[in-house]
Design an enzyme around this catalytic site. Structure first.
Site, PDB file in Angstrom:
ATOM      1  N   LYS A  29       0.930  -1.246   0.051  1.00 17.13           N
ATOM      2  CA  LYS A  29       0.145   0.080   0.120  1.00 17.13           C
ATOM      3  C   LYS A  29       0.796   1.322   0.097  1.00 17.13           C
ATOM      4  O   LYS A  29       1.425   1.746   1.021  1.00 17.13           O
ATOM      5  CB  LYS A  29      -0.693  -0.052   1.331  1.00 17.13           C
ATOM      6  CG  LYS A  29      -2.385   0.324   0.939  1.00 17.13           C
ATOM      7  CD  LYS A  29      -3.313   0.170   2.018  1.00 17.13           C
ATOM      8  CE  LYS A  29      -4.547   1.056   2.097  1.00 17.13           C
ATOM      9  NZ  LYS A  29      -5.143   1.464   0.852  1.00 17.13           N
TER      10      LYS A  29
ATOM     11  N   GLU B 262      -9.734  -5.011  -9.613  1.00 14.93           N
ATOM     12  CA  GLU B 262     -10.453  -4.446  -8.367  1.00 14.93           C
ATOM     13  C   GLU B 262     -10.893  -3.085  -8.711  1.00 14.93           C
ATOM     14  O   GLU B 262     -10.640  -2.887 -10.066  1.00 14.93           O
ATOM     15  CB  GLU B 262      -9.455  -4.221  -7.233  1.00 14.93           C
ATOM     16  CG  GLU B 262      -8.150  -3.339  -7.424  1.00 14.93           C
ATOM     17  CD  GLU B 262      -7.427  -3.213  -6.365  1.00 14.93           C
ATOM     18  OE1 GLU B 262      -7.692  -3.525  -5.181  1.00 14.93           O
ATOM     19  OE2 GLU B 262      -6.075  -2.850  -6.482  1.00 14.93           O
TER      20      GLU B 262
HETATM   21  N1  PMP Z   1      -8.146  -1.544  -3.371  1.00  9.05           N
HETATM   22  C1  PMP Z   1      -7.394  -0.425  -3.373  1.00  9.05           C
HETATM   23  C2  PMP Z   1      -6.690  -0.060  -4.613  1.00  9.05           C
HETATM   24  C3  PMP Z   1      -7.510   0.393  -2.236  1.00  9.05           C
HETATM   25  O1  PMP Z   1      -6.725   1.578  -2.379  1.00  9.05           O
HETATM   26  C4  PMP Z   1      -8.044  -0.004  -1.040  1.00  9.05           C
HETATM   27  C5  PMP Z   1      -8.127   0.994   0.307  1.00  9.05           C
HETATM   28  N2  PMP Z   1      -8.657   1.895  -0.070  1.00  9.05           N
HETATM   29  C6  PMP Z   1      -8.940  -1.265  -1.201  1.00  9.05           C
HETATM   30  C7  PMP Z   1      -8.812  -1.975  -2.337  1.00  9.05           C
HETATM   31  C8  PMP Z   1      -9.799  -1.802  -0.086  1.00  9.05           C
HETATM   32  O2  PMP Z   1      -8.800  -1.985   1.026  1.00  9.05           O
HETATM   33  P1  PMP Z   1      -9.263  -1.957   2.687  1.00  9.05           P
HETATM   34  O3  PMP Z   1     -10.600  -2.625   2.832  1.00  9.05           O
HETATM   35  O4  PMP Z   1      -8.154  -2.397   3.402  1.00  9.05           O
HETATM   36  O5  PMP Z   1      -9.480  -0.500   2.842  1.00  9.05           O
END
Ligand code: PMP
Length: 288
Positions: free
Chosen positions: A149, A182
């Protein structure tokens, strides 16, 4: 508003980092978006573990223990009198010179912002989102693992811009094989014949903390769930689609590329998942 910056709680106007910080110069850093519900930080350990993995992957040695970071997060929420909100935890590579080299950045910086968030207008949680597929592909995991991340979100931002140009608030990103990876800031789930399916990390999905929560919820409510490769064809033919993310929480999707999904209304599986999610966030968590 008080911001936690390198060991101190400072006023937001004083929360500044150097223009030589590689987080700014190169997007060299990592972050977490975390949620606070009713005075409990949701899945804090999972977020801090993901942060540690991201740090390890980019060879950034965190000079703070998990407990120190966790205490700093709770202190920031308390200092702002927050019981419900969104916490942004950022670790930058720190100050270096104008070259790329992370070895010339001796001291990483950490800051924490705790604030309110409303990612999508309320009506979309009731009526559902209309999303599009964008041409911008999710970066190949061999170029940069989606599990990291990182502060470099241009791939997602390019896709978000495309979505906005097409009049949508969120977009499906395909990977370089043309499979669904995603969305720009959310994971995607489809429901087909009573099963919940979601793309795997190998296909370019971030292993979202909310996504992990959906696996636990599916078990709880007795709905089969599995990772599955999918194309747009599968999304068009899904009975239901929903997205998950820390900011977005769980939000239904009723149209993709102008095509109706199912009967174009948030579906029954989504409703069950959402109810279970709402219950969970209030009981699972670290008290600030
Ligand atoms: N995919 C991406 C690219 C993201 O940046 C995020 C977080 N905003 C998610 C999926 C979702 O992850 P999380 O549930 O850990 O927030």
């Amino acid at each position: 508003m008080k911001i936690y910056l390198d060991g101190n709680l400072v006023d937001s106007a004083e929360a500044k980092i150097s223009v030589f910080d590689h987080g700014l110069l190169y997007g060299d850093g990592i972050f977490e978006g975390i949620r606070l519900y009713g005075g409990n930080v949701f899945r804090l350990d999972e977020h801090l573990e993901r942060l540690e993995y991201s740090a390890k992957a980019i060879l950034l040695k965190l000079p703070w223990s998990r407990k120190e970071i966790s205490d700093a997060i709770c202190a920031t929420c308390r200092a702002n009198g927050l019981t419900d909100g969104y916490i942004r935890l950022v670790v930058t590579r720190g100050v270096g010179d104008l070259g790329l080299s992370p070895w010339l950045c001796p001291k990483p910086s950490i800051f924490i912002i705790a604030d309110k968030i409303a990612l999508y207008p309320k009506e979309h949680y009731e009526k559902g989102l209309e999303i599009v597929t964008v041409a911008t592909r999710r970066m190949n995991p061999a170029a940069l693992s989606p599990a990291i991340k990182s502060l470099n979100y241009l791939n997602n931002i390019m896709a978000k811009i495309e979505a906005r140009q097409a009049g949508a608030l969120e977009a499906i990103m395909l990977n370089d094989q043309g499979l669904v990876a995603e969305c720009t800031g959310d994971n995607i789930f489809i429901v087909h014949k009573g099963r919940i399916l979601t793309p795997s990390a190998q296909q370019g999905a971030l292993q979202g903390i909310t996504r992990d929560t959906i696996f636990a919820i599916a078990k709880e409510i007795g709905v089969a769930i599995e990772e599955h490769d999918m194309t747009r064809y599968d999304v068009w033919n899904a009975d239901e689609v929903f997205l998950t993310g820390t900011g977005a929480e769980v939000i239904p999707v009723v149209k993709l590329d102008g095509r109706e999904i199912g009967d174009a209304k948030p579906g029954p599986v989504f409703a069950k998942v959402l109810a279970a999610f709402r219950r969970r966030v209030l009981v699972e968590g670290t008290r600030i």
